[in-house]
Scaffold this motif. Structure first.
Motif, PDB file in Angstrom:
ATOM      1  N   TRP A   6      41.527  60.319  69.812  1.00 14.03           N
ATOM      2  CA  TRP A   6      41.205  61.354  68.824  1.00 14.03           C
ATOM      3  C   TRP A   6      39.944  62.108  69.246  1.00 14.03           C
ATOM      4  O   TRP A   6      38.827  61.593  69.143  1.00 14.03           O
TER       5      TRP A   6
ATOM      6  N   SER B 171      37.344  64.309  68.333  1.00 11.24           N
ATOM      7  CA  SER B 171      36.868  64.657  66.989  1.00 11.24           C
ATOM      8  C   SER B 171      35.968  65.875  66.948  1.00 11.24           C
ATOM      9  O   SER B 171      35.857  66.516  65.898  1.00 11.24           O
TER      10      SER B 171
ATOM     11  N   PRO C 132      37.253  60.104  61.830  1.00 15.51           N
ATOM     12  CA  PRO C 132      37.883  61.157  62.644  1.00 15.51           C
ATOM     13  C   PRO C 132      37.135  62.481  62.651  1.00 15.51           C
ATOM     14  O   PRO C 132      37.505  63.364  63.421  1.00 15.51           O
TER      15      PRO C 132
END
Length: 592
Positions: free
Chosen positions: A315, A317, A362
């Motif tokens: 992820w 971010s 996140p």
């Protein structure tokens, strides 16, 4: 000239350090109290701590070069005092208005209003102009996803909040829903974008997102446009004046095997060069790709794309663009920070190792300083890292919330102050009285407000929630916030359950009175029979009510009078009780 008859009075000899001097008046007349601004600002000064050795080693360069050794020697020779004068981190203002981790923070262009979003499903509005050193609180708290004021309504965490830098009256709010909202600076809903049809396969044909939105950004030059990134593998450009359908749809097709051509868009940024030129729209995806489009279109094909910018299924971010539009920085979930050149958008210029927090938070961000000479980001250990843009080496590592991850960071250009949000629900406003203006410095320069008994929420009642008639007032009893083990469950949870009369303890749930078919309250039986027509039919057998008109219908038919003379006589079969009922005849089986 003094009179000769005056007799001098001998006062008690007092030393300079005598405690009695504190009770003697220093002067006569009206006393005026003045605030010692310097002392108040000094109380907000952060304790200077040297950067932790572990944190410095965590940011080591992966792309080795000869210039890195020179940068290390220069950074080691700089002392903490020089860093404090260069960066606005010498003082801090702490706001504790949320209950869970801070996911995002934003300031309006003038720097007078601070809005924070959190995983407690609320956004808080703070006004620096109305705060004092003793009244550090939010003036408004709203839940952007609450459909109605009841305890059963669903709420969702807030992913991203952003003020429109071209219009201070517009606030983009991204929650964990398919619909983004635009609020006013006072929290009123201006626009709520539509949700798309989840049963359509082609994302070009849907009018909105069909799944959760992760983040969003405003257009750098058009005040009416914004972009949102969703987990449906699309970026959607919206016009705030047309909420029924998006203006443009950008579909990102993943090349990963087994993904069906879809992935999740994790971060997006929309930048414009300060010297002029084309706008850039850069987005990161869960498949590890980094894609760049021309900000003004066309969006059918990206201008540049890097398939393996970060590790797959990590992820990414944080993404940001420098003011000149030449550099793009990304903070990936593969524990790296990478710097890219938009003119040669193929390979990273510099790569350093940095522990990621995107697996748990996140929205962990990274951003450029107003001058684009530094980068600022947080860490897993709660330290603030100020990096050099050219080498990505740390120029300052200072603890903000030790042992609690630092999630969101923001460096405001006009205030020259850094706003950080941590996982322990604290918002820190870092500033330096020498180089920062207004904001937190203005709050600390005001006279503190005198404390009143109404400032203690445990001793007061919020009249906006109303007073319950079933509540028991016991002035000498235990307070709700008491830590005594003998306090009952109902006293410790005043908004859970029902009262003795059946009402909900939650003040947000309205009290619905008992409803009857004829009135809102239980009426008198005599009143019903006298004033309500046909009310006696409630206690009458419907079969008997119909049969009493059978004889009258036979003698004087109303509807069958036309064929009264030719109507055949009804003949019923005579069946005795002794003969069994054989039932209908069965069809014979066909032989053939």
């Amino acid at each position: 000239m003094a009179d000769d008859n005056d007799v001098p009075l001998d006062g008690p000899p007092l030393t300079d350090d005598d405690a009695l001097r504190n009770f003697l008046p220093a002067s006569f007349g009206k006393q005026t109290k003045s605030t010692n601004v310097t002392a108040q600002i000094n109380r907000s000064k952060r304790e200077h701590q040297q950067p932790v050795a572990v944190e410095t080693k965590a940011l080591k360069s992966i792309s080795g070069s000869s210039a890195d050794s020179d940068a290390d020697s220069d950074s080691s020779s700089s002392n903490g005092d020089e860093d404090e004068d260069e960066f606005p981190t010498s003082h801090e203002l702490v706001l504790k208005t949320h209950e869970r981790a801070i996911t995002s923070a934003t300031l309006d262009p003038s720097g007078s209003r601070l809005v924070t979003g959190s995983t407690d499903c609320t956004i808080k509005f703070h006004d620096f102009a109305s705060m004092t050193p003793t009244t550090l609180r939010a003036f408004k708290s709203i839940d952007p996803t609450a459909a109605k004021a009841s305890a059963s309504s669903e709420t969702h965490p807030v992913h991203h909040v952003a003020f429109n830098h071209l219009s201070a009256g517009q606030l983009l709010v991204i929650s964990a829903t398919p619909q983004a909202k635009v609020l006013s600076r006072d929290g009123e809903t201006l626009t709520e974008f539509v949700k798309g049809d989840m049963y359509l396969r082609d994302m070009h044909n849907t009018k909105g997102h069909i799944s959760e939105i992760t983040t969003g950004a405003w257009h750098p030059t058009d005040r009416n446009l914004c972009v949102t990134a969703g987990t449906d593998s699309t970026l959607r450009i919206w016009d705030v004046n047309h909420k029924r359908s998006q203006k443009e749809v950008i579909v990102h097709k993943a090349k990963v095997a087994g993904s069906g051509g879809r992935t999740r868009m994790t971060a997006v940024v929309w930048g414009s060069p300060a010297q002029g030129g084309n706008n850039l729209l850069v987005s990161a995806a869960l498949d590890g790709s980094l894609v760049m489009w021309s900000g003004e279109g066309p969006y059918a094909r990206p201008a540049a794309e890097i398939r393996d910018a970060h590790a797959r299924d990590s992820w990414t971010s944080g993404v940001d663009i420098s003011r000149d539009g030449r550099l793009v920085v990304t903070r990936g979930g593969d524990d790296t920070i990478k710097l890219w050149d938009t003119r040669k958008f193929k390979n990273a210029i510099t790569t350093v190792a940095h522990q990621s927090t995107s697996s748990q938070f996140p929205t962990s961000s990274i951003c450029f300083s107003p001058s684009a000479s530094n980068l600022v980001t947080g860490s897993q250990t709660g330290h603030l890292h100020v990096l050099n843009t050219a080498t990505l080496k740390p120029e300052l590592v200072t603890p903000i919330t030790p042992a609690s991850p630092l999630v969101s960071v923001l460096w405001h250009e006009k205030l020259n102050q850094i706003i950080t949000g941590s996982a322990n629900a604290e918002t820190h406003v870092l500033y330096n009285p020498k180089i920062s203006t207004r904001g937190a410095a203005l709050v600390m320069s005001r006279a503190p407000k005198r404390r009143h008994i109404d400032d203690d929420p445990s001793l007061t009642t919020d009249l906006s929630q109303g007073l319950s008639g079933d509540s028991i007032v016991n002035p000498n009893g235990l307070l709700t916030g008491s830590n005594d083990a003998s306090v009952s469950y109902a006293a410790r949870h005043p908004t859970v359950g029902l009262t003795a009369s059946g009402r909900s303890r939650d003040p947000r749930r309205p009290n619905l009175p008992l409803q009857t078919p004829f009135a809102k309250s239980q009426p008198d039986e005599k009143h019903i029979q006298e004033h309500i027509p046909l009310s006696s039919m409630r206690d009458e057998d419907p079969r008997e009510a119909l049969l009493k008109y059978a004889e009258k219908a036979e003698k004087d038919p109303m509807f069958t009078n036309a064929w009264r003379e030719t109507q055949p006589k009804t003949i019923y079969a005579d069946i005795s009780d002794e003969e069994p009922d054989e039932g209908p005849e069965k069809k014979k089986a066909r032989q053939g």
